[in-house]
Design an enzyme around this catalytic site. Structure first.
Site, PDB file in Angstrom:
ATOM      1  N   GLY A 187      58.545   9.793   1.100  1.00 29.20           N
ATOM      2  CA  GLY A 187      58.294   8.868  -0.023  1.00 29.20           C
ATOM      3  C   GLY A 187      56.852   8.932  -0.511  1.00 29.20           C
ATOM      4  CB  CYS A 195      51.020  -2.697  -2.431  1.00 30.40           C
ATOM      5  SG  CYS A 195      52.379  -3.082  -3.532  1.00 30.40           S
ATOM      6  CE  LYS A 250      58.802  -8.639  -0.093  1.00 34.98           C
ATOM      7  NZ  LYS A 250      58.983  -7.255  -0.583  1.00 34.98           N
ATOM      8  CG  HIS A 273      49.999  -3.123  -7.846  1.00 32.38           C
ATOM      9  ND1 HIS A 273      50.700  -2.193  -8.581  1.00 32.38           N
ATOM     10  CD2 HIS A 273      50.809  -3.439  -6.784  1.00 32.38           C
ATOM     11  CE1 HIS A 273      51.868  -1.966  -7.993  1.00 32.38           C
ATOM     12  NE2 HIS A 273      51.958  -2.691  -6.909  1.00 32.38           N
ATOM     13  CG  ASN A 297      50.311   0.767  -6.468  1.00 31.71           C
ATOM     14  OD1 ASN A 297      49.499   1.262  -7.252  1.00 31.71           O
ATOM     15  ND2 ASN A 297      51.572   1.147  -6.412  1.00 31.71           N
TER      16      ASN A 297
END
Lengths: 327, 327, 327, 327
Positions: D13, D144, D198, D226, D305
């Site tokens: 990933g 993140c 979160k 971000h 991020n």
């Protein structure tokens, strides 16, 4: 041998910024003056530029005061590098040359003039001989798309017949302010003013013979990197093409010039390349999707329109002229 | 004459949604069943779809329960319209036909089978005769790009020689989830799996003769609308071409079919068109940048890949079959 | 009662184009003159505009010759609608009013002047009384973002304490040429010159009392539609908020004005809305993500910056003035 | 002291790729095993990955065969680094720890468990003491966005009251395939599932006390980086804030850890920053637009991020644990 002292016209634009970056630590070219449009003359470079070429304005140029484009401001340099807009370039550059100043320029006027070499160094560096010994000379670089396409075709030049070319050009080709988001996001514009004519004409001059070129130019929502899909009539076999492209080197590589890419043509093996986001190289062109059918070679070409297409080709041209002892 | 009752396979995808919209108030086609992948069977349509085709889910379909793709669920309709993914289409559609169910399909399998008409109604509606009188039949529509390109070339078909085509295809051609933002924003991908082969082969079948087609397919960051730059060998003059394209009509227009565009080919006079953002038409193709040089006609073509390229061509095919009294 | 005859300043810009579209078939406002920058005066509207507001230039305006912004060119209309750039608006609009011409304007100068009504019709139409009976008047509409935010807060106005607002504004807010693709594609710019001060000040004037507003304005790569995330201090309960917003109507709705949205505030039930691509409404604002915690109401607001934010609010203001018999 | 031998879960990933890049020439961490989803086990890493993290797959990992996530495949490493998807992480990581394997993980399950340290090294490295001496431990990194926001607030932590946060998060936060172009190009989606909860919860745990946090999370068409607009209640003066942020360093800086940014917080002086396209730094956060009014500090924060938010924070956590001699 001392350094070549150069000044730069159009120093605040995208191409000008890229040249400033390239000359930051150049072994034998020294940028000593920067020039911009009349309204900015006298300002510090750092105060007048909207720097976008990554990494911040190089220190060496930040405190330089912008000078005019008038010959009197460029009498004491060896060469003027011009990244002027086409609209003002003809007048300014003509005046400089008439006043005895040497100019290498990216702007379009005079590119097709008989007495003016139009140079992509790996292809027709010999054409620079034309200006050897002149009191003052004008040397031109081609349109950004032509620079990229011609380099990719150089190793095949003698075998080429008819060419069909569709370009997909990035918005930086029109300058920083050139294409508004509203016009191009999620869109393709299948027309760029004057582009198709320039590509066809300049390709012929660089290749040294008339060519039968059919070009369609489009603008795509990509920031940097011009692509072209080329169908080229040829009698070569595919293996010969691959070999010719992959092994191609020329004068700049043989003489190990500072801005020369080690390999001017990079063959992309991924079936889905070259892609602007992944395969862009500053001075080399990336070539992929090679195939041959019915006497036509298909290739997809990608190049950096700001570096190989403009700033870098000018610097490489000057490096070549010095190596040839023309300057 | 009663309404034609149809069911729809792949009803939750982009093409399926577009068909549902087209059939919302159709004068003689009635959508009575919707089907989707096994995991969704039994759910309300509204609960299982992520609707993206503007304006919200049409009321008439919202409470329908999704049925399977099995023949038993489609015995009571006149025709099954299939917007299935290619991977599952062959098995499902074969089974339906074997069970006596008629199918018109957008999926790629069987398009090139000799016994299966591949239809773009304005061009080769006569090929539908092939299935007249069969117990059950399978009719196919071409690949979305082929649907658009073939329509733009239809009026010139007899005069065409070699074709060079570069496509710039929108991401909706790969389905809603098909292309991630990270892969395509600010990028061009000069490869679409299987696309070039499909276009070349299907173009020949629709045009009714083998054609010498050189295609390069690219994906561009555009949401809807496929473009193509075409260089077509022809002996026609430019005036004849303009006239042929602009005045072109065919069976669907003559019989005033509900989904037929009044003019299937729209000539764009703006020098910078057609553009996806500005010139997209659901069922007609837009053609611009016409020029002729050295025996080659250049044109830029734009069409709606979801409507003319898929949902609309299927509906128009069914309307044509009914007008021809095949159904 | 005859039609109200109006002229339009800034007729070739985005907002001007949108107004032309809105007035195309207006029941009682007749656009009789269009004006643009000096260089364009005398040209046909169709020849001087780059039309981008969908569907082509309306016929009724195409052959009009552009007039100047000078009072002499506007003596024979009832009201001048101004979509001028802020830099020139003060001078031009002042001169018009001094010459006895009525003006409703979108430009920012004079918005905060005590004698000038700043109008969002659903909220403070009563402030229009201020100009009743004047020889000539100037009426202003707020900044596009303020128009959208204030409308969404109107039903809660009396209960509001401190406001925290983060805007995500589309590039059309800066005009067609305003934001280059290179600057904003794949980017967010967390600053818009002067915007935060305007929003805070204008919000207070429209709401009729000083408000404690903390605004951060950002530019996002969206073409049309301004969003805002609002945290508003309030003593209301969530049910009361939902009811107040969803049922809100005002003068324009009660009097059924042509440009009034039936519901000025549309509640979005989807958890992931409102989204510019999906939920944009010309004259209503869309509100979603309502929640209440610790005495603060969170809402996400979306509105059309060109229509509700500019062209539409001007037209609606004029409709309101006529209904109030001020004109 | 020998190298720390680690294996990596979720190696194909985006976050996994970034970790592979970071560990390529790490002075004391050696990546010896890579793991991916069951279908890929046994394949060469190079054959199973779609590499997108710039510069091609590092040689050292290319020929490694992917192993499973089962404990038996990780018995011989010192620590397992987990970049697993949240859905499978709980089961896999629990099993590893039960089998005596140490895990540092980016995945969300267990982050709020009392026995599990949730670490942003510059802020709460001391919480790592909690696992000292355990047979096997699980250490978590935050979400993140939380990693980025908490770092920017760390120097002010003791003075903070209520927080209002609006995030503008890039699409890479959802993984390479996570957000389709059709969903987000030219759009903003004001909702990310589970994100707001979160951020609020994890911020409190990292800061070591309950915090009153109001968060709205949005997705914007940006590839990497971000952003957050923060309004933070504080009694500090602006000068104190600037000084606290600009001079902030902590354990990783004092001990000169390999992945520690020299300055964890970079103050952006340009009025229009920070911008993802221009100001993104792998391990530091960029902070701009500082202002103070009515007891609230406004700041705009930007962080990477993928690196600071995920891959880098994990590596830095391991470096910190080694410096603390916990491992």
């Amino acid at each position: 041998m001392g350094k070549i002292r150069v000044s730069l016209l159009g120093a605040t634009g995208l191409v000008g910024q890229s040249m400033i970056r390239m000359l930051e630590e150049h072994p034998f070219i020294e940028l000593v003056k920067v020039s911009a449009s009349p309204a900015k003359v006298g300002q510090r470079y750092c105060d007048s530029v909207r720097w976008v070429v990554g990494g911040g304005v190089p220190d060496y140029v930040c405190d330089m005061r912008l000078v005019s484009t008038e010959p009197r401001d460029h009498k004491d340099v060896d060469v003027v590098l011009s990244a002027l807009p086409n609209e003002v370039a003809a007048r300014v550059e003509d005046e400089l040359v008439r006043s005895g100043v040497n100019v290498i320029s990216n702007a379009s006027p005079r590119r097709m003039d008989a007495g003016v070499p139009l140079i992509n160094p790996e292809i027709n560096w010999q054409s620079l001989e034309q200006v050897r010994g002149r009191d003052a000379w004008l040397v031109k670089n081609p349109n950004c798309t032509t620079a990229i396409i011609s380099l990719s075709l150089a190793p095949l030049a003698e075998s080429l017949g008819r060419l069909f070319i569709t370009t997909m050009q990035s918005v930086s080709g029109a300058g920083y302010m050139g294409v508004p988001f509203l016009a191009i996001n999620g869109n393709v514009i299948p027309y760029i003013k004057g582009e198709e004519e320039k590509i066809a004409a300049e390709l012929g001059k660089i290749m040294g013979r008339e060519m039968d070129v059919h070009v369609t130019s489009t603008r795509v929502p990509v920031s940097y990197g011009h692509m072209a899909v080329i169908e080229a009539e040829t009698e070569l076999g595919l293996d010969d093409v691959v070999k010719a492209l992959g092994s191609f080197t020329s004068f700049p590589q043989l003489h190990d010039l500072p801005s020369a890419p080690r390999r001017p043509i990079i063959l992309i093996n991924d079936i889905d390349g070259p892609q602007p986001m992944r395969d862009l190289n500053p001075m080399a062109v990336s070539v992929g999707r090679l195939s041959l059918r019915g006497g036509y070679l298909r290739m997809v070409v990608l190049g950096d329109n700001i570096v190989r297409g403009a700033a870098g080709i000018t610097v490489l041209t000057l490096e070549t002229m010095r190596e040839m002892k023309i300057i």
